[in-house]
Scaffold this motif. Structure first.
Motif, PDB file in Angstrom:
ATOM      1  N   LEU A   1      34.001  27.993  13.282  1.00 42.62           N
ATOM      2  CA  LEU A   1      33.869  27.445  14.385  1.00 42.62           C
ATOM      3  C   LEU A   1      32.442  27.719  15.061  1.00 42.62           C
ATOM      4  CD1 LEU A   1      37.705  27.397  15.683  1.00 42.62           C
ATOM      5  CD2 LEU A   1      36.296  25.235  14.794  1.00 42.62           C
ATOM      6  N   VAL A   2      32.305  28.967  15.308  1.00 40.64           N
ATOM      7  CA  VAL A   2      31.134  29.482  16.021  1.00 40.64           C
ATOM      8  C   VAL A   2      29.808  29.049  15.200  1.00 40.64           C
ATOM      9  CG1 VAL A   2      29.716  31.482  16.804  1.00 40.64           C
ATOM     10  CG2 VAL A   2      32.245  31.293  17.258  1.00 40.64           C
ATOM     11  N   SER A   3      29.876  29.020  13.969  1.00 40.91           N
ATOM     12  CA  SER A   3      28.869  28.752  13.088  1.00 40.91           C
ATOM     13  C   SER A   3      28.440  27.301  13.279  1.00 40.91           C
ATOM     14  CB  SER A   3      29.078  28.848  11.508  1.00 40.91           C
ATOM     15  OG  SER A   3      29.070  30.158  11.124  1.00 40.91           O
ATOM     16  N   ASN A   4      29.392  26.216  13.429  1.00 42.76           N
ATOM     17  CA  ASN A   4      29.371  25.164  13.611  1.00 42.76           C
ATOM     18  C   ASN A   4      28.662  24.893  14.953  1.00 42.76           C
ATOM     19  OD1 ASN A   4      30.120  24.405  10.927  1.00 42.76           O
ATOM     20  ND2 ASN A   4      32.193  23.908  11.491  1.00 42.76           N
TER      21      ASN A   4
ATOM     22  N   ALA B   1      26.840  26.919  16.983  1.00 39.16           N
ATOM     23  CA  ALA B   1      25.600  27.456  16.836  1.00 39.16           C
ATOM     24  C   ALA B   1      24.516  26.284  16.262  1.00 39.16           C
ATOM     25  CB  ALA B   1      25.328  28.873  16.331  1.00 39.16           C
ATOM     26  N   LYS B   2      25.088  26.002  15.142  1.00 42.30           N
ATOM     27  CA  LYS B   2      24.166  25.023  14.448  1.00 42.30           C
ATOM     28  C   LYS B   2      23.893  23.634  15.212  1.00 42.30           C
ATOM     29  CE  LYS B   2      23.819  22.523  10.074  1.00 42.30           C
ATOM     30  NZ  LYS B   2      24.484  22.242   8.557  1.00 42.30           N
ATOM     31  N   ASN B   3      24.888  23.233  15.880  1.00 41.27           N
ATOM     32  CA  ASN B   3      24.827  22.105  16.911  1.00 41.27           C
ATOM     33  C   ASN B   3      24.087  22.268  18.156  1.00 41.27           C
ATOM     34  OD1 ASN B   3      26.649  20.633  15.261  1.00 41.27           O
ATOM     35  ND2 ASN B   3      28.410  20.944  16.475  1.00 41.27           N
ATOM     36  N   MET B   4      23.836  23.568  18.410  1.00 42.55           N
ATOM     37  CA  MET B   4      22.778  24.068  19.416  1.00 42.55           C
ATOM     38  C   MET B   4      21.389  24.227  18.984  1.00 42.55           C
ATOM     39  SD  MET B   4      25.134  26.823  21.549  1.00 42.55           S
ATOM     40  CE  MET B   4      26.134  26.766  22.616  1.00 42.55           C
ATOM     41  N   GLY B   5      21.418  24.162  17.567  1.00 44.03           N
ATOM     42  CA  GLY B   5      19.877  24.025  17.155  1.00 44.03           C
ATOM     43  C   GLY B   5      19.463  25.185  16.281  1.00 44.03           C
ATOM     44  N   PHE B   6      20.397  26.298  16.443  1.00 41.24           N
ATOM     45  CA  PHE B   6      20.168  27.728  15.847  1.00 41.24           C
ATOM     46  C   PHE B   6      20.145  27.250  14.186  1.00 41.24           C
ATOM     47  CE2 PHE B   6      21.926  28.986  19.645  1.00 41.24           C
ATOM     48  CZ  PHE B   6      20.990  29.871  20.139  1.00 41.24           C
TER      49      PHE B   6
ATOM     50  N   THR C   1      17.581  32.419  15.617  1.00 48.13           N
ATOM     51  CA  THR C   1      18.801  32.912  15.459  1.00 48.13           C
ATOM     52  C   THR C   1      19.862  33.309  16.407  1.00 48.13           C
ATOM     53  OG1 THR C   1      17.839  34.014  13.419  1.00 48.13           O
ATOM     54  CG2 THR C   1      20.008  34.983  14.211  1.00 48.13           C
ATOM     55  N   ALA C   2      21.048  32.765  16.385  1.00 47.00           N
ATOM     56  CA  ALA C   2      22.317  33.149  17.461  1.00 47.00           C
ATOM     57  C   ALA C   2      22.667  34.279  16.780  1.00 47.00           C
ATOM     58  CB  ALA C   2      23.272  31.935  17.220  1.00 47.00           C
TER      59      ALA C   2
END
Length: 153
Positions: A109-112, A114-119, A85-86
């Motif tokens: 934008l932050v959701s995307n 964080a998702k790209n970071m693997g969260f 979780t981020a």
């Protein structure tokens, strides 16, 4: 066009100067800390969370840009209770730019990011008195997970 970009060291220092004072003020208003202890408690909190400042591992600071102008900031990092979780530690759209949809767009934008970071999920804390933020978060798909309550005696 709205975008988020990693925060510069110069903007980070300005952010820290503002954030410590703002957090102390919010904790006083929430009744969590007294005016006598708030500033010290706030500084201790930031020192604990960010022992290496901008270079603290697993913490991500972004400036929010509308075209070439900074209109806010967002700080998120790995949640200390769940590494998948981020957690958004701090987020603000500057007052001049509020009520224009920039908060909702930034959360997207932050959701995307964080998702790209693997969260796999994104969490945050919001003060109960901040009804405007609660509305934006719920509109953006956030659900209440915990509620802390307090009664004045």
């Amino acid at each position: 066009m709205l975008k988020i970009m990693p925060m510069s060291p110069n903007h980070f220092q300005k952010y820290m100067d503002f954030a410590v004072n703002e957090y102390a003020t919010e904790k006083i208003a929430a009744g969590t800390w007294t005016a006598e202890t708030a500033q010290k408690n706030s500084q201790l909190t930031y020192d604990r969370l960010l022992p290496n400042g901008l270079a603290t591992p697993d913490n991500f600071f972004y400036s929010i840009f509308k075209n070439s102008e900074i209109i806010g900031y967002i700080w998120f990092g790995t949640d200390n209770e769940n590494a998948s979780t981020a957690f958004i530690f701090d987020f603000e759209i500057y007052k001049t730019y509020q009520n224009s949809g920039f908060g909702s767009k930034t959360l997207e934008l932050v959701s995307n990011e964080a998702k790209n970071m693997g969260f796999t999920s994104l969490g945050l804390h919001v003060f109960g008195s901040n009804s405007r933020a609660i509305h934006v978060y719920q509109k953006s798909g956030f659900n209440i997970t915990d509620i802390k309550m307090q009664k004045q005696l």
